[in-house]
Scaffold this motif. Structure first.
Motif, PDB file in Angstrom:
ATOM      1  N   ASP A   1       0.816  -1.207   0.000  1.00  0.00           N
ATOM      2  CA  ASP A   1       0.000   0.000   0.000  1.00  0.00           C
ATOM      3  C   ASP A   1       0.856   1.266   0.000  1.00  0.00           C
ATOM      4  O   ASP A   1       0.328   2.371   0.070  1.00  0.00           O
ATOM      5  CB  ASP A   1      -0.946  -0.003   1.198  1.00  0.00           C
ATOM      6  N   ALA A   2       2.177   1.092  -0.050  1.00  0.00           N
ATOM      7  CA  ALA A   2       3.038   2.273  -0.164  1.00  0.00           C
ATOM      8  C   ALA A   2       2.945   2.794  -1.595  1.00  0.00           C
ATOM      9  O   ALA A   2       2.647   2.045  -2.519  1.00  0.00           O
ATOM     10  CB  ALA A   2       4.471   1.905   0.170  1.00  0.00           C
ATOM     11  N   GLY A   3       3.204   4.084  -1.788  1.00  0.00           N
ATOM     12  CA  GLY A   3       3.161   4.640  -3.136  1.00  0.00           C
ATOM     13  C   GLY A   3       1.755   4.640  -3.691  1.00  0.00           C
ATOM     14  O   GLY A   3       0.772   4.603  -2.960  1.00  0.00           O
ATOM     15  N   LEU A   4       1.668   4.664  -5.026  1.00  0.00           N
ATOM     16  CA  LEU A   4       0.362   4.697  -5.676  1.00  0.00           C
ATOM     17  C   LEU A   4      -0.134   3.276  -5.925  1.00  0.00           C
ATOM     18  O   LEU A   4       0.644   2.340  -6.075  1.00  0.00           O
ATOM     19  CB  LEU A   4       0.460   5.468  -6.996  1.00  0.00           C
ATOM     20  N   TRP A   5      -1.436   3.136  -5.995  1.00  0.00           N
ATOM     21  CA  TRP A   5      -2.079   1.842  -6.194  1.00  0.00           C
ATOM     22  C   TRP A   5      -2.065   1.512  -7.680  1.00  0.00           C
ATOM     23  O   TRP A   5      -2.160   2.413  -8.523  1.00  0.00           O
ATOM     24  CB  TRP A   5      -3.506   1.925  -5.669  1.00  0.00           C
ATOM     25  N   SER A   6      -1.935   0.251  -7.997  1.00  0.00           N
ATOM     26  CA  SER A   6      -1.927  -0.150  -9.400  1.00  0.00           C
ATOM     27  C   SER A   6      -2.635  -1.479  -9.545  1.00  0.00           C
ATOM     28  O   SER A   6      -2.578  -2.325  -8.650  1.00  0.00           O
ATOM     29  CB  SER A   6      -0.495  -0.280  -9.904  1.00  0.00           C
ATOM     30  N   SER A   7      -3.301  -1.647 -10.657  1.00  0.00           N
ATOM     31  CA  SER A   7      -4.000  -2.914 -10.885  1.00  0.00           C
ATOM     32  C   SER A   7      -3.349  -3.718 -12.002  1.00  0.00           C
ATOM     33  O   SER A   7      -3.904  -4.702 -12.453  1.00  0.00           O
ATOM     34  CB  SER A   7      -5.465  -2.647 -11.229  1.00  0.00           C
ATOM     35  N   ALA A   8      -2.190  -3.288 -12.452  1.00  0.00           N
ATOM     36  CA  ALA A   8      -1.509  -4.030 -13.523  1.00  0.00           C
ATOM     37  C   ALA A   8      -1.218  -5.444 -13.049  1.00  0.00           C
ATOM     38  O   ALA A   8      -0.759  -5.649 -11.928  1.00  0.00           O
ATOM     39  CB  ALA A   8      -0.220  -3.318 -13.888  1.00  0.00           C
ATOM     40  N   THR A   9      -1.502  -6.414 -13.876  1.00  0.00           N
ATOM     41  CA  THR A   9      -1.362  -7.799 -13.443  1.00  0.00           C
ATOM     42  C   THR A   9      -1.057  -8.701 -14.631  1.00  0.00           C
ATOM     43  O   THR A   9      -1.518  -8.427 -15.745  1.00  0.00           O
ATOM     44  CB  THR A   9      -2.668  -8.257 -12.749  1.00  0.00           C
ATOM     45  N   PRO A  10      -0.270  -9.754 -14.419  1.00  0.00           N
ATOM     46  CA  PRO A  10      -0.046 -10.712 -15.510  1.00  0.00           C
ATOM     47  C   PRO A  10      -1.280 -11.583 -15.724  1.00  0.00           C
ATOM     48  O   PRO A  10      -2.142 -11.688 -14.859  1.00  0.00           O
ATOM     49  CB  PRO A  10       1.134 -11.544 -15.001  1.00  0.00           C
ATOM     50  N   GLY A  11      -1.350 -12.193 -16.897  1.00  0.00           N
ATOM     51  CA  GLY A  11      -2.507 -13.016 -17.242  1.00  0.00           C
ATOM     52  C   GLY A  11      -2.150 -14.483 -17.353  1.00  0.00           C
ATOM     53  O   GLY A  11      -0.986 -14.861 -17.520  1.00  0.00           O
ATOM     54  N   LEU A  12      -3.185 -15.324 -17.278  1.00  0.00           N
ATOM     55  CA  LEU A  12      -3.021 -16.780 -17.345  1.00  0.00           C
ATOM     56  C   LEU A  12      -2.671 -17.266 -18.749  1.00  0.00           C
ATOM     57  O   LEU A  12      -1.783 -18.107 -18.918  1.00  0.00           O
ATOM     58  CB  LEU A  12      -4.330 -17.425 -16.865  1.00  0.00           C
ATOM     59  N   LEU A  13      -3.384 -16.749 -19.754  1.00  0.00           N
ATOM     60  CA  LEU A  13      -3.274 -17.329 -21.092  1.00  0.00           C
ATOM     61  C   LEU A  13      -1.940 -16.952 -21.712  1.00  0.00           C
ATOM     62  O   LEU A  13      -1.622 -15.772 -21.853  1.00  0.00           O
ATOM     63  CB  LEU A  13      -4.450 -16.862 -21.951  1.00  0.00           C
ATOM     64  N   GLY A  14      -1.172 -17.957 -22.048  1.00  0.00           N
ATOM     65  CA  GLY A  14       0.158 -17.727 -22.576  1.00  0.00           C
ATOM     66  C   GLY A  14       1.224 -17.635 -21.502  1.00  0.00           C
ATOM     67  O   GLY A  14       2.413 -17.482 -21.813  1.00  0.00           O
ATOM     68  N   ALA A  15       0.836 -17.706 -20.234  1.00  0.00           N
ATOM     69  CA  ALA A  15       1.826 -17.638 -19.150  1.00  0.00           C
ATOM     70  C   ALA A  15       2.689 -18.895 -19.157  1.00  0.00           C
ATOM     71  O   ALA A  15       2.300 -19.942 -19.684  1.00  0.00           O
ATOM     72  CB  ALA A  15       1.124 -17.490 -17.805  1.00  0.00           C
ATOM     73  N   THR A  16       3.863 -18.779 -18.549  1.00  0.00           N
ATOM     74  CA  THR A  16       4.768 -19.930 -18.507  1.00  0.00           C
ATOM     75  C   THR A  16       5.067 -20.382 -17.082  1.00  0.00           C
ATOM     76  O   THR A  16       5.761 -21.364 -16.873  1.00  0.00           O
ATOM     77  CB  THR A  16       6.103 -19.596 -19.203  1.00  0.00           C
ATOM     78  N   THR A  17       4.562 -19.648 -16.110  1.00  0.00           N
ATOM     79  CA  THR A  17       4.823 -20.069 -14.735  1.00  0.00           C
ATOM     80  C   THR A  17       3.698 -19.590 -13.822  1.00  0.00           C
ATOM     81  O   THR A  17       2.943 -18.689 -14.178  1.00  0.00           O
ATOM     82  CB  THR A  17       6.179 -19.516 -14.243  1.00  0.00           C
ATOM     83  N   TRP A  18       3.610 -20.242 -12.687  1.00  0.00           N
ATOM     84  CA  TRP A  18       2.678 -19.792 -11.651  1.00  0.00           C
ATOM     85  C   TRP A  18       3.390 -19.819 -10.315  1.00  0.00           C
ATOM     86  O   TRP A  18       4.486 -20.365 -10.191  1.00  0.00           O
ATOM     87  CB  TRP A  18       1.414 -20.637 -11.614  1.00  0.00           C
ATOM     88  N   THR A  19       2.777 -19.183  -9.326  1.00  0.00           N
ATOM     89  CA  THR A  19       3.348 -19.170  -7.978  1.00  0.00           C
ATOM     90  C   THR A  19       2.577 -20.157  -7.123  1.00  0.00           C
ATOM     91  O   THR A  19       1.339 -20.088  -7.049  1.00  0.00           O
ATOM     92  CB  THR A  19       3.235 -17.763  -7.366  1.00  0.00           C
ATOM     93  N   LEU A  20       3.295 -21.083  -6.493  1.00  0.00           N
ATOM     94  CA  LEU A  20       2.637 -22.113  -5.682  1.00  0.00           C
ATOM     95  C   LEU A  20       2.898 -21.855  -4.201  1.00  0.00           C
ATOM     96  O   LEU A  20       3.996 -21.443  -3.817  1.00  0.00           O
ATOM     97  CB  LEU A  20       3.160 -23.504  -6.047  1.00  0.00           C
TER      98      LEU A  20
END
Lengths: 405, 219
Positions: free
Chosen positions: A314-333
């Motif tokens: 929550d420091a700085g400005l808020w952003s909603s930029a996010t990576p997408g599922l389709l075409g992704a090569t990794t996920w966080t488990l």
């Protein structure tokens, strides 16, 4: 109440005989009418006159079966036929106002001519999607509602969730349960279609993977880690196959993407969980949570709510930029052990963004941490998901797993 | 904290009120358009709940003529008055300190603040050339640096507009009809606020060039 005594030993054939001869209206009727025969068979007088289909006073088998319930019913609910039933009165489901004043949007009923709620101009709006069920030792409920910004402008709910469970071999109960929440990206034109098809593909792919790792959550985590690329490829291809499949023209013209639409036009986030549905009662329930993008997952226990992935700062400005599922090569488990009296909560950011601030629960976060730590009725879940907080105008989805209930 | 976790979008209109704006009808046009813009945003429930609007006017100095506020709290839209020179430096300086104050104030209340958006309106060349650039750099290097959409009419220099924009620069196509172009721009600004709030995620929906206005990136 003789007819309510022990069942007769008369055979249906014997009991059916009077039907043909003792009832004028049934003269020449077919000799066997199973339901009437059954009623006759409970007449212990053995008389052919005592129980006919016209004898409305004769107690039925059903009446006999439930007679003890009538006996136990409190006097207040007993009524004679002459007494009118009182009008039905159901408690109103009140909106969940989080702050003292309702938001501007909530101040006007949806049906007014302000036209603040419009149906989608293309395809089903999915105003409300809900599902609940028991899988092994787990109770699971999911709810998704169309957000205010889509209601206001006639857009569709771009969130989707899916729940799947597989049994190992001929086992009586499910071994793993697989859940997925996908949030279509608002900046692309077909994200509602993308999130729906992606959620279904995710649970299909992950269920198959879980089947291969039947007994060990850590083995499953290793499998998901090592095979992330082929699994993500399979999910993306499944979505692509969905759009390139043969369709009626009207489907394309209303709500489906064109067959050649690039995958970016269907982009969405993913948060999934695979949960052990056979953990012993009273023990922690092993689960693995995976994420691509900003659909948050939480662990609810002891009245607390903890983000499974580190929450956005929550420091700085808020952003909603996010990576997408389709075409992704990794996920966080992330490995999670769900507390026996707690819950695992997967959300889209329309809910998840409003539960914590600077790692502390917000007002709505504290309420849901308490309320959703135990299973809730579906209508209550929908009421809760529809909480009223200013700026919470996106689609909202929550899928909750409760162990050992 | 009552507002903890709520998301908020900030919009600033930075308005040139130099003497030339009085002569080309710009002042009158803006004073007519501001209440209309307010009517547009106050009728949208999402904008009311999620956006805040502030207005800064500048000539040789700059001042906040409408402190950042919720649309429903604004009873009377302020007006601009033709004054003297066109100091971009004063505008950027006041803009930077205002944004810094507003964002810090809102964050202290628990709001999640998206990057602010500035609509910068001018009708001429800056009269503080060589000075304004350092204020611009200070603004655009700040942690809270805003998105800037530049709007120019009359004698506004196209290259200057392109230099100060971070998202888009527009100019009136006909210098003689500055007031008409400005009216189109003000409508477009209202629509941009509504579209951006509706699209969600804090992204600014960059407008198409309205009638009588050209997108300078396409020239």
């Amino acid at each position: 109440m003789a007819a309510l005594a022990a069942p007769s030993d008369q055979t249906p054939e014997f009991a059916s005989a009077p039907l043909a001869s003792g009832n004028d209206g049934f003269e020449g009727a077919p000799p066997t009418v199973p339901c009437t025969a059954a009623r006759e068979s409970h007449d212990d007088t053995g008389s052919s006159d005592s129980g006919s289909v016209h004898d409305l006073d004769a107690p039925s088998v059903d009446a006999a079966h439930f007679a003890h319930l009538e006996e136990e019913a409190p006097p207040a609910v007993r009524r004679t036929a002459a007494e009118p039933m009182p009008p039905l009165v159901a408690p109103k489901i009140e909106p969940l106002l989080v702050h003292a004043e309702p938001t501007t949007f909530a101040q006007v009923p949806w049906w007014t001519r302000r036209r603040w709620t419009l149906t989608a101009t293309s395809g089903p709006p999915n105003d409300v999607v809900a599902q609940s069920g028991v899988f092994g030792s787990l109770a699971v409920a999911g709810a998704s509602i169309r957000g205010r910004k889509h209601r206001l402008h006639g857009g569709r709910n771009e969130d989707a969730f899916a729940i799947d469970a597989r049994r190992a071999g001929d086992a009586a109960e499910e071994r793993w349960i697989v859940l997925a929440v996908c949030d279509g990206m608002g900046s692309v034109p077909h994200s509602s279609y993308g999130s729906r098809t992606a959620a279904d593909a995710v649970v299909a792919v992950l269920s198959a993977a879980a089947e291969d790792c039947n007994d060990d959550i850590d083995r499953l985590v290793g499998h998901l880690d090592r095979n992330v690329r082929p699994m993500l490829d399979a999910i993306t291809k499944a979505v692509q196959r969905g759009i390139s499949a043969e369709r009626y023209e009207w489907e394309r013209s209303t709500y489906l993407p064109r067959a050649t639409a690039p995958i970016d036009e269907l982009q969405c986030t993913l948060t999934f969980a695979v949960v052990d549905a056979q953990a012993p009662a009273g023990s922690k329930v092993p689960a693995v949570v995976g994420t691509i993008g900003d659909s948050p997952a939480f662990h609810l226990f002891d009245g607390r709510i903890e983000s499974i992935e580190p929450a956005k700062g929550d420091a700085g400005l808020w952003s909603s930029a996010t990576p997408g599922l389709l075409g992704a090569t990794t996920w966080t488990l992330s490995r999670v052990d769900i507390h026996p009296g707690g819950a695992l909560l997967l959300t889209s950011d329309g809910i998840g963004n409003f539960l914590l601030h600077d790692s502390a629960p917000t007002r709505i976060g504290a309420y849901l941490a308490e309320t959703w730590s135990r299973p809730v009725e579906q209508l209550e879940l929908l009421r809760d998901v529809n909480f009223d907080v200013a700026s919470a105008d996106d689609d909202r989805t929550a899928v909750i797993v409760w162990p050992n209930h | 904290m009552e507002t903890a976790g709520q998301e908020i979008m900030l919009f600033y209109i930075v308005c040139d009120e130099s003497a030339s704006m009085g002569m080309n009808g710009g002042i009158e046009t803006i004073n007519t358009a501001l209440p209309e813009l307010h009517a547009t945003i106050v009728s949208d429930p999402l904008v009311v709940d999620k956006a805040r609007l502030g207005i800064i006017a500048f000539s040789d100095t700059a001042e906040v003529i409408l402190p950042l506020d919720k649309a429903t709290n604004i009873v009377d839209m302020p007006g601009v008055t033709a004054s003297s020179a066109t100091s971009f430096g004063a505008a950027f300086s006041v803009l930077r300190s205002t944004i810094e104050h507003d964002v810090n104030n809102l964050k202290a209340q628990g709001y999640r603040v998206y990057r602010p958006c500035v609509f910068f309106i001018t009708d001429g060349e800056p009269t503080d050339d060589g000075l304004w650039q350092s204020e611009y750099v200070a603004l655009t290097n700040h942690a809270y640096r805003p998105h800037i959409i530049a709007w120019g009419v009359d004698g506004a220099d196209h290259q200057t507009l392109l230099d100060i924009k971070t998202l888009k620069a527009f100019a009136g196509v006909d210098r003689a009809s500055a007031a008409r172009a400005l009216a189109s721009m003000m409508k477009s600004i209202g629509n941009t606020i509504v579209s951006s709030v509706s699209s969600g995620g804090g992204q600014i929906v960059v407008p198409e060039a309205p009638p009588g206005v050209v997108d300078l990136d396409t020239l």
